[in-house]
Design a protein around this motif. Structure first.
Motif, PDB file in Angstrom:
ATOM      1  N   VAL A   1      58.941  98.672  55.160  1.00  0.00           N
ATOM      2  CA  VAL A   1      58.852  99.318  53.849  1.00  0.00           C
ATOM      3  C   VAL A   1      59.698  98.514  52.871  1.00  0.00           C
ATOM      4  O   VAL A   1      60.791  98.062  53.217  1.00  0.00           O
ATOM      5  CB  VAL A   1      59.363 100.776  53.889  1.00  0.00           C
ATOM      6  CG1 VAL A   1      59.290 101.413  52.497  1.00  0.00           C
ATOM      7  CG2 VAL A   1      58.587 101.608  54.891  1.00  0.00           C
ATOM      8  N   LEU A   2      59.205  98.310  51.656  1.00  0.00           N
ATOM      9  CA  LEU A   2      59.980  97.605  50.654  1.00  0.00           C
ATOM     10  C   LEU A   2      59.679  98.169  49.283  1.00  0.00           C
ATOM     11  O   LEU A   2      58.595  98.713  49.038  1.00  0.00           O
ATOM     12  CB  LEU A   2      59.710  96.101  50.680  1.00  0.00           C
ATOM     13  CG  LEU A   2      58.267  95.639  50.439  1.00  0.00           C
ATOM     14  CD1 LEU A   2      58.235  94.325  49.657  1.00  0.00           C
ATOM     15  CD2 LEU A   2      57.562  95.435  51.780  1.00  0.00           C
ATOM     16  N   VAL A   3      60.666  98.046  48.399  1.00  0.00           N
ATOM     17  CA  VAL A   3      60.504  98.477  47.012  1.00  0.00           C
ATOM     18  C   VAL A   3      60.884  97.312  46.115  1.00  0.00           C
ATOM     19  O   VAL A   3      61.960  96.721  46.270  1.00  0.00           O
ATOM     20  CB  VAL A   3      61.385  99.701  46.695  1.00  0.00           C
ATOM     21  CG1 VAL A   3      61.282 100.052  45.206  1.00  0.00           C
ATOM     22  CG2 VAL A   3      60.976 100.894  47.553  1.00  0.00           C
ATOM     23  N   VAL A   4      60.000  96.972  45.183  1.00  0.00           N
ATOM     24  CA  VAL A   4      60.230  95.877  44.242  1.00  0.00           C
ATOM     25  C   VAL A   4      60.279  96.460  42.825  1.00  0.00           C
ATOM     26  O   VAL A   4      59.319  97.105  42.393  1.00  0.00           O
ATOM     27  CB  VAL A   4      59.120  94.815  44.335  1.00  0.00           C
ATOM     28  CG1 VAL A   4      59.413  93.653  43.387  1.00  0.00           C
ATOM     29  CG2 VAL A   4      58.963  94.318  45.762  1.00  0.00           C
ATOM     30  N   CYS A   5      61.377  96.234  42.135  1.00  0.00           N
ATOM     31  CA  CYS A   5      61.524  96.783  40.776  1.00  0.00           C
ATOM     32  C   CYS A   5      61.288  95.742  39.687  1.00  0.00           C
ATOM     33  O   CYS A   5      61.192  96.085  38.514  1.00  0.00           O
ATOM     34  CB  CYS A   5      62.911  97.413  40.619  1.00  0.00           C
ATOM     35  SG  CYS A   5      63.152  98.853  41.697  1.00  0.00           S
ATOM     36  N   ASP A   6      61.206  94.483  40.060  1.00  0.00           N
ATOM     37  CA  ASP A   6      60.870  93.417  39.123  1.00  0.00           C
ATOM     38  C   ASP A   6      59.426  93.013  39.391  1.00  0.00           C
ATOM     39  O   ASP A   6      59.142  92.275  40.332  1.00  0.00           O
ATOM     40  CB  ASP A   6      61.817  92.223  39.321  1.00  0.00           C
ATOM     41  CG  ASP A   6      61.519  91.073  38.377  1.00  0.00           C
ATOM     42  OD1 ASP A   6      60.534  91.166  37.607  1.00  0.00           O
ATOM     43  OD2 ASP A   6      62.263  90.068  38.412  1.00  0.00           O
ATOM     44  N   ARG A   7      58.518  93.505  38.568  1.00  0.00           N
ATOM     45  CA  ARG A   7      57.098  93.282  38.833  1.00  0.00           C
ATOM     46  C   ARG A   7      56.684  91.820  38.703  1.00  0.00           C
ATOM     47  O   ARG A   7      55.604  91.439  39.169  1.00  0.00           O
ATOM     48  CB  ARG A   7      56.248  94.156  37.913  1.00  0.00           C
ATOM     49  CG  ARG A   7      56.371  95.630  38.226  1.00  0.00           C
ATOM     50  CD  ARG A   7      55.245  96.432  37.641  1.00  0.00           C
ATOM     51  NE  ARG A   7      55.297  97.827  38.066  1.00  0.00           N
ATOM     52  CZ  ARG A   7      54.303  98.690  37.930  1.00  0.00           C
ATOM     53  NH1 ARG A   7      53.166  98.297  37.371  1.00  0.00           N
ATOM     54  NH2 ARG A   7      54.422  99.935  38.339  1.00  0.00           N
ATOM     55  N   ASP A   8      57.517  91.005  38.084  1.00  0.00           N
ATOM     56  CA  ASP A   8      57.216  89.577  38.018  1.00  0.00           C
ATOM     57  C   ASP A   8      57.236  88.944  39.411  1.00  0.00           C
ATOM     58  O   ASP A   8      56.665  87.872  39.622  1.00  0.00           O
ATOM     59  CB  ASP A   8      58.223  88.856  37.122  1.00  0.00           C
ATOM     60  CG  ASP A   8      58.012  89.174  35.648  1.00  0.00           C
ATOM     61  OD1 ASP A   8      56.905  89.620  35.295  1.00  0.00           O
ATOM     62  OD2 ASP A   8      58.957  88.976  34.858  1.00  0.00           O
ATOM     63  N   LYS A   9      57.903  89.614  40.359  1.00  0.00           N
ATOM     64  CA  LYS A   9      57.961  89.094  41.730  1.00  0.00           C
ATOM     65  C   LYS A   9      56.699  89.424  42.526  1.00  0.00           C
ATOM     66  O   LYS A   9      56.488  88.862  43.604  1.00  0.00           O
ATOM     67  CB  LYS A   9      59.179  89.667  42.461  1.00  0.00           C
ATOM     68  CG  LYS A   9      60.520  89.188  41.939  1.00  0.00           C
ATOM     69  CD  LYS A   9      61.664  89.772  42.767  1.00  0.00           C
ATOM     70  CE  LYS A   9      63.010  89.257  42.287  1.00  0.00           C
ATOM     71  NZ  LYS A   9      64.135  89.810  43.089  1.00  0.00           N
ATOM     72  N   VAL A  10      55.892  90.335  42.007  1.00  0.00           N
ATOM     73  CA  VAL A  10      54.680  90.747  42.724  1.00  0.00           C
ATOM     74  C   VAL A  10      53.513  89.900  42.239  1.00  0.00           C
ATOM     75  O   VAL A  10      53.020  90.057  41.119  1.00  0.00           O
ATOM     76  CB  VAL A  10      54.380  92.239  42.504  1.00  0.00           C
ATOM     77  CG1 VAL A  10      53.137  92.644  43.300  1.00  0.00           C
ATOM     78  CG2 VAL A  10      55.575  93.092  42.922  1.00  0.00           C
ATOM     79  N   ILE A  11      53.091  88.972  43.066  1.00  0.00           N
ATOM     80  CA  ILE A  11      51.952  88.128  42.742  1.00  0.00           C
ATOM     81  C   ILE A  11      50.828  88.438  43.720  1.00  0.00           C
ATOM     82  O   ILE A  11      51.019  89.159  44.698  1.00  0.00           O
ATOM     83  CB  ILE A  11      52.320  86.635  42.767  1.00  0.00           C
ATOM     84  CG1 ILE A  11      52.808  86.210  44.156  1.00  0.00           C
ATOM     85  CG2 ILE A  11      53.409  86.346  41.727  1.00  0.00           C
ATOM     86  CD1 ILE A  11      53.140  84.732  44.266  1.00  0.00           C
ATOM     87  N   LYS A  12      49.664  87.917  43.461  1.00  0.00           N
ATOM     88  CA  LYS A  12      48.502  88.268  44.273  1.00  0.00           C
ATOM     89  C   LYS A  12      48.691  87.890  45.736  1.00  0.00           C
ATOM     90  O   LYS A  12      48.293  88.627  46.637  1.00  0.00           O
ATOM     91  CB  LYS A  12      47.254  87.580  43.710  1.00  0.00           C
ATOM     92  CG  LYS A  12      45.959  88.019  44.378  1.00  0.00           C
ATOM     93  CD  LYS A  12      44.755  87.416  43.685  1.00  0.00           C
ATOM     94  CE  LYS A  12      43.466  87.900  44.317  1.00  0.00           C
ATOM     95  NZ  LYS A  12      42.265  87.328  43.637  1.00  0.00           N
ATOM     96  N   ARG A  13      49.322  86.754  45.981  1.00  0.00           N
ATOM     97  CA  ARG A  13      49.465  86.243  47.348  1.00  0.00           C
ATOM     98  C   ARG A  13      50.539  86.969  48.139  1.00  0.00           C
ATOM     99  O   ARG A  13      50.403  87.175  49.350  1.00  0.00           O
ATOM    100  CB  ARG A  13      49.780  84.734  47.278  1.00  0.00           C
ATOM    101  CG  ARG A  13      50.033  84.074  48.617  1.00  0.00           C
ATOM    102  CD  ARG A  13      50.206  82.559  48.431  1.00  0.00           C
ATOM    103  NE  ARG A  13      51.281  82.254  47.501  1.00  0.00           N
ATOM    104  CZ  ARG A  13      52.566  82.151  47.846  1.00  0.00           C
ATOM    105  NH1 ARG A  13      52.927  82.365  49.093  1.00  0.00           N
ATOM    106  NH2 ARG A  13      53.489  81.840  46.947  1.00  0.00           N
ATOM    107  N   CYS A  14      51.616  87.389  47.472  1.00  0.00           N
ATOM    108  CA  CYS A  14      52.763  87.937  48.200  1.00  0.00           C
ATOM    109  C   CYS A  14      53.770  88.528  47.226  1.00  0.00           C
ATOM    110  O   CYS A  14      53.561  88.522  46.006  1.00  0.00           O
ATOM    111  CB  CYS A  14      53.442  86.844  49.030  1.00  0.00           C
ATOM    112  SG  CYS A  14      54.246  85.561  48.017  1.00  0.00           S
ATOM    113  N   VAL A  15      54.874  89.014  47.758  1.00  0.00           N
ATOM    114  CA  VAL A  15      56.059  89.309  46.951  1.00  0.00           C
ATOM    115  C   VAL A  15      56.903  88.043  46.984  1.00  0.00           C
ATOM    116  O   VAL A  15      57.316  87.579  48.043  1.00  0.00           O
ATOM    117  CB  VAL A  15      56.850  90.502  47.523  1.00  0.00           C
ATOM    118  CG1 VAL A  15      58.167  90.683  46.779  1.00  0.00           C
ATOM    119  CG2 VAL A  15      56.018  91.775  47.449  1.00  0.00           C
TER     120      VAL A  15
END
Length: 291
Positions: free
Chosen positions: A188-202
């Motif tokens: 389980v993971l939570v990402v709060c900087d959406r710029d880190k979420v790309i189509k290929r991966c976090v």
């Protein structure tokens, strides 16, 4: 007419342990398929087929190598675990990581890159940490149930607050160090900087990571991943232990000892300033029939 290889039959009689006994010994030692492959020299793909029952009549050489591991090489297993905990290279036993190695160059542990990671068959889940490939076994039902309960509670809180953080569950790739030597798949993971979420991966460190411990991943999660997550900038790390019914909570932004909560506790989420609490008594009540 079917030909009988008498030499092969004689060899098979020389193997004392049955496959079922090897499975039991593997479980007792807490070995993953990758560990068995590394210690025995048997290709990982073959190990997986033997213990999954896909290969019903393995070759004598395969059976003999596996038997030597479980009967004669217990001390080597201890040494292997020591290296595993320290994050050391384990290629002293074998440089092979599986029969499916054909699509990529066979290398020593510690030398693998994302090219090798992406060359793995889709059905074969692994993690790449500092150039070392770690096999990931299939999660148990209790493992999956806890994951889903956790992410549902986190998602509900974020939505109530109209937050921008995004929760994910495995399998999702996390290019933790933004290099080509590490790719992990936290439970389980939570990402709060959406710029880190790309189509290929976090791409980069999540803010919050939870791993559900199992006998095969315990040492990796508690030592190797703890260090990696802290160095990469993960802010909070939980280790949920279904067997001991507790939660080990690390606030990686502070130099402090971890806090331990039982499955009868409400555990505050530090990245949400403690406003979000996960009630593990509710989770345990939901999964208790599995114990």
């Amino acid at each position: 007419m079917l030909k009988v290889d008498r030499n092969e039959i004689a060899k098979r009689w020389a193997v004392v342990m049955t496959i079922q006994e090897m499975k039991q010994r593997k479980k007792e030692l807490g070995y993953t398929n990758e560990m068995v492959s590394e210690l025995s020299g048997v290709p990982l793909g073959t190990v997986q087929k033997v213990f999954a029952g896909v290969t019903t009549c393995p070759r004598y050489d395969t059976l003999a190598a596996l038997e030597r591991l479980f009967v004669e090489k217990k001390e080597e297993g201890v040494s292997y675990y020591s290296d595993w905990m320290k994050g050391g290279k384990v290629s002293q036993y074998s440089d092979r990581i599986g029969e499916e190695a054909a699509p990529y160059q066979i290398k020593k542990q510690g030398e693998y890159t994302l090219n090798d990671y992406y060359a793995m068959p889709d059905e074969h889940r692994v993690e790449l940490i500092d150039g070392v490939i770690y096999d990931m076994g299939a999660p148990t039902s209790i493992h999956q149930a806890i994951i889903l309960e956790l992410v549902s509670r986190l998602r509900e809180y974020i939505r109530e607050k109209n937050g921008i953080c995004m929760p994910f569950i495995a399998p999702v790739d996390v290019q933790l160090d933004c290099d080509d030597k590490t790719m992990v798949q936290p439970d389980v993971l939570v990402v709060c900087d959406r710029d880190k979420v790309i189509k290929r991966c976090v791409y980069g460190a999540p803010d919050f990571v939870i791993e559900i411990l199992s006998p095969s991943t315990r040492k990796k999660d508690m030592f190797i991943k703890l260090t990696k997550y802290k160095e990469a900038g993960v802010r909070e790390y939980w280790l949920v232990d279904p067997d001991k019914k507790n939660v080990l909570v690390y606030n990686l932004e502070e130099e402090s000892y971890p806090k331990i909560y039982g499955f009868d506790s409400k555990v505050p989420v530090a990245v949400f300033d403690g406003e979000c609490e996960v009630d593990f008594s509710e989770i345990y009540e939901y999964v208790s029939f599995l114990y």
